[in-house]
Design an enzyme around this catalytic site. Structure first.
Site, PDB file in Angstrom:
ATOM      1  N   HIS A 198       0.852  -1.196   0.000  1.00 51.50           N
ATOM      2  CA  HIS A 198       0.000   0.000   0.000  1.00 51.50           C
ATOM      3  C   HIS A 198       0.885   1.243   0.000  1.00 51.50           C
ATOM      4  CE1 HIS A 198      -2.423  -3.271   1.655  1.00 51.50           C
ATOM      5  NE2 HIS A 198      -3.508  -2.609   1.308  1.00 51.50           N
TER       6      HIS A 198
ATOM      7  N   HIS B   9      -3.925   3.203  -3.436  1.00 52.83           N
ATOM      8  CA  HIS B   9      -4.138   2.746  -2.062  1.00 52.83           C
ATOM      9  C   HIS B   9      -3.474   1.398  -1.804  1.00 52.83           C
ATOM     10  CE1 HIS B   9      -6.173   1.750   1.719  1.00 52.83           C
ATOM     11  NE2 HIS B   9      -6.428   0.572   1.179  1.00 52.83           N
TER      12      HIS B   9
ATOM     13  N   GLU C 170     -16.879  -3.925  24.657  1.00 50.34           N
ATOM     14  CA  GLU C 170     -16.058  -5.135  24.658  1.00 50.34           C
ATOM     15  C   GLU C 170     -14.913  -5.088  23.653  1.00 50.34           C
ATOM     16  OE1 GLU C 170     -19.981  -6.469  26.378  1.00 50.34           O
ATOM     17  OE2 GLU C 170     -19.368  -5.241  24.654  1.00 50.34           O
TER      18      GLU C 170
ATOM     19  N   HIS D  85     -28.033 -15.292  25.270  1.00 53.96           N
ATOM     20  CA  HIS D  85     -26.977 -15.144  26.271  1.00 53.96           C
ATOM     21  C   HIS D  85     -26.294 -16.469  26.606  1.00 53.96           C
ATOM     22  CE1 HIS D  85     -28.526 -11.159  26.654  1.00 53.96           C
ATOM     23  NE2 HIS D  85     -27.826 -10.871  27.728  1.00 53.96           N
TER      24      HIS D  85
END
Length: 725
Positions: free
Chosen positions: A95, A331, A478, A541
């Site tokens: 890149h 890129h 998280e 859950h």
């Protein structure tokens, strides 16, 4: 800056007028380099305006080295650009756009702003750098080579992205000395930078004295549009502001290009306004291509502000390339021979591939400056040791990774007479014991501390105004939590850090957990509510496939302890790790402390709990983990004297044992081996002839009902064993 973008659809007359103006401005910009001109072809892809500041000539600044001219500074910048171009061309992969656009800010960071010693990349009080936009790693490799890091030679640059290379396709701390963390997944790096800055603030708040500031280093990071699109960067940025991480300076490479093309096809928000709302100090360098002095001034201003700093630096991706700059073509693909030649001509670069001008090598080398900085710090640290011996002992443990003698003695032993509790409760006992025994033990939960049972009761909360405390409140974040914890673990070897959530929510942070395994970050991932035993909360859950998926992850240790002794053993093993993470799967439901379990057994990964001893003849074997070990023990007892119950808290450790040991526990001659675990049976066929578990989602009901309805019972284990005998 005005920003309008052409698309692939037909262009209106007004847009054509803007486009023509932009072409003219870009021609003026590129004319400032050695009198060369950029063809208009490159600018037909965008009508984005260029401010008048873009043509400001490079000038010496107060922060510039006194003996280095402005011309040499620009030669340094262009050396970075062309080393990246040449390496990517040679590897035919990479890149180039980001290194070409970010070379000026990279030069200022590595050569002028950072305090670092290239000859000792592990010096504790060094400034840290994280390339969050890791795909642009040739920027960092070039800078490391030029500033004097032995780990990146010119030959290493020529070996970019090749087998056994020291310069892999993304920055990897376990490959290249001087890389702080492993980055690649966008957004991960900026969260790592937050973790490094958090560690610095914690240590400074805990150990600095009015007459001796021993912890004092900055964390710099470069991120791109992709990092800011990824949600985890927002999680990390929010925490950085909340914590007041004033020594975190992040550069946002504002080049408006991603793989798909111009970012306006999917990303039009005001990034600066978002960071202002978080509570960051925000600046904008409008011309990151040539205005090096503006970059210097922005860093100076950032260091004067107590908030974390975002410096948006508007750049032209692939700067200097006449036909590919400001396009996605530059890129993620090499420039190629023709465009490289055109770029050399455009920027007046007369040097051969990989050639570094002598004055650039001299000007860029930071070895002497870094050695002097480290020597001054070492002298200060020696004085600190004399004045504050107790604090020194704790800090030195964190710096060196040498844990206090007898730390493991803090972990208790249990007998069957001790009251049974959930293994998450046993985990809390271990966390509190280790917090008192190990100076670098820190951690916290994603807004679940009362459920994960992860609060260290003897300490307060790490906050902006109480940075010396050791409980970290991550909030419901998280993904960022995992990346931040990894960076804390990698900041200094004596940090033993944990982060916690429900096992089901490991899905939110799996990428960070995988990077921990890849990069050798010895993070402790404390995962409670580990099975259908969650009960009434239901299948959203209740983990099913999670144990199997993390067992499939290379390097990760997955521990599912059955009681107090096994939980203590699992924590002892986790703390001893220096280059691999541990996932602890812990129960919500109560379990008894079983006869036959031990800390020592956990080290083996699997061991005999009841029935015939290792190596003795058996008719059948029941393997259990975690909450199901009790069921395995009961089943073995019902099956008779020649039935063995085996606890298998860690597959990975069992696989590390000798063939003789493994054969003594699970002999090939036994044709009736049954596993029982309240999760997916995937993978158990390696050890068992029949497996009892759950290969579908759970349900909402009390845990006992679920176990019965899903057939995860002692009776089922007995029946399975009898069917094989």
């Amino acid at each position: 800056l005005s920003r309008t973008f052409s698309r692939t659809h037909p262009t209106s007359l007004s847009q054509q007028g803007k486009m023509a103006a932009a072409v003219s401005q870009m021609a003026a910009l590129n004319a400032s380099f050695a009198g060369a001109k950029v063809t208009s072809k490159a600018k037909t892809v965008s009508t984005r305006g260029v401010s008048a500041r873009a043509v400001t000539p490079v000038r010496a600044a107060l922060a510039a080295p006194a003996d280095v001219s402005a011309d040499t500074v620009m030669d340094c910048v262009n050396t970075v650009r062309f080393l990246a171009i040449d390496a990517i061309n040679k590897s035919n992969s990479g890149h180039p756009g980001l290194p070409m656009g970010c070379a000026p800010m990279g030069y200022v960071i590595y050569r002028e702003a950072m305090t670092h010693n290239p000859k000792n990349y592990q010096w504790f009080n060094r400034d840290r750098f994280v390339l969050s936009a890791g795909h642009g790693c040739m920027l960092q490799y070039s800078l490391m080579h030029l500033t004097g890091y032995p780990s990146v030679s010119n030959d290493d640059l020529k070996n970019f992205r090749q087998w056994n290379s020291m310069t892999p396709g993304h920055p990897e701390n376990f490959i290249t000395n001087g890389i702080e963390v492993t980055t690649g997944p966008l957004g991960m790096g900026i969260c790592n930078a937050v973790g490094l800055a958090q560690a610095e603030k914690h240590l400074a708040g805990r150990f600095n004295k009015p007459d001796c500031e021993i912890v004092d280093h900055y964390t710099y990071s470069i991120m791109g549009d992709g990092c800011n699109m990824e949600g985890m960067s927002g999680e990390g940025a929010s925490l950085a502001a909340h914590w007041g991480l004033g020594k975190l300076i992040a550069f946002y490479d504002d080049n408006h290009i991603s793989i798909d093309g111009h970012t306006d096809i999917s990303f039009t928000e005001d990034v600066c306004a978002r960071y202002v709302a978080y509570g960051w100090h925000v600046q904008h360098v409008e011309d990151g291509n040539t205005d090096i002095d503006a970059i210097r001034k922005a860093i100076d201003a950032a260091k004067k502000d107590p908030r974390p700093s975002l410096i948006k630096v508007t750049t032209l991706i692939g700067y200097g390339s006449p036909n590919k700059s400001n396009s996605h073509d530059v890129h993620g693909a090499p420039l190629g021979a023709d465009e490289t030649a055109a770029t050399r001509e455009n920027l007046g670069w007369k040097y051969a591939p990989f050639e570094v001008p002598e004055d650039v090598m001299t000007a860029m080398d930071c070895s002497a400056k870094g050695a002097a900085a480290e020597a001054a710090w070492n002298a200060k640290y020696a004085e600190y040791k004399k004045k504050y011996p107790e604090d020194y002992a704790e800090l030195n443990s964190i710096i060196t990774g040498e844990l206090p003698a007898g730390w493991a003695d803090s972990l208790p032993d249990f007998t069957p007479e001790d009251k049974g509790v959930a293994t998450r409760i046993h985990s809390q006992t271990m966390l509190n014991a280790l917090g008192s025994a190990i100076p670098g033990f820190v951690g916290g939960s994603a807004d679940l501390a009362p459920s994960n049972m992860t609060l260290m009761k003897q300490f307060g909360d790490f906050q902006k105004d109480t940075p010396a405390e050791r409980n970290i409140r991550y909030g419901v974040r998280e993904h960022a939590m995992g990346a931040i914890a990894n960076a804390i673990a990698l900041h200094s070897p004596g940090f033993k850090t944990y982060c916690a959530t429900f096992f089901i929510f490991s899905d939110y942070m799996r990428s960070a957990m995988r990077i921990a395994a890849l990069s050798g970050a010895p993070t402790l991932f404390v995962m409670t509510h580990d099975s259908i035993g969650v009960g009434e909360d239901g299948p959203t859950h209740q983990p099913i496939e999670h144990l199997a998926s993390f067992r499939a992850m290379p390097v990760m240790l997955v521990m599912r302890p059955a009681d107090g002794n096994e939980t203590a053993g699992a924590y002892k093993i986790a703390i001893e790790q220096t280059d691999r993470p541990t996932t602890l799967a812990l129960s919500r439901q109560v379990v008894p402390n079983l006869p036959g379990t031990s800390k020592e057994g956990v080290y083996k990964g699997a061991y005999v709990v009841s029935g015939p001893a290792a190596g003795e003849d058996v008719d059948c074997i029941i393997i259990g983990t975690g909450t199901e070990l009790e069921l395995a023990v009961n089943a073995a007892a019902e099956l008779g004297a020649k039935a063995r119950a085996v606890s298998m808290p860690c597959w990975e450790l069992f696989e590390e044992q000798t063939d003789e040991y493994k054969e003594s526990i699970l002999p090939k001659s036994c044709k009736a081996i049954v596993s029982i675990e309240a999760g997916s049976t995937f993978g158990w066929a390696k050890y068992a002839h029949k497996s009892i578990g759950r290969d579908d989602f759970g349900a909402s009901a009390p845990a006992g009902i679920l176990y019965k309805e899903f057939g995860i019972t002692t009776e089922a284990a007995v029946a399975a064993a009898k069917s094989l005998m």
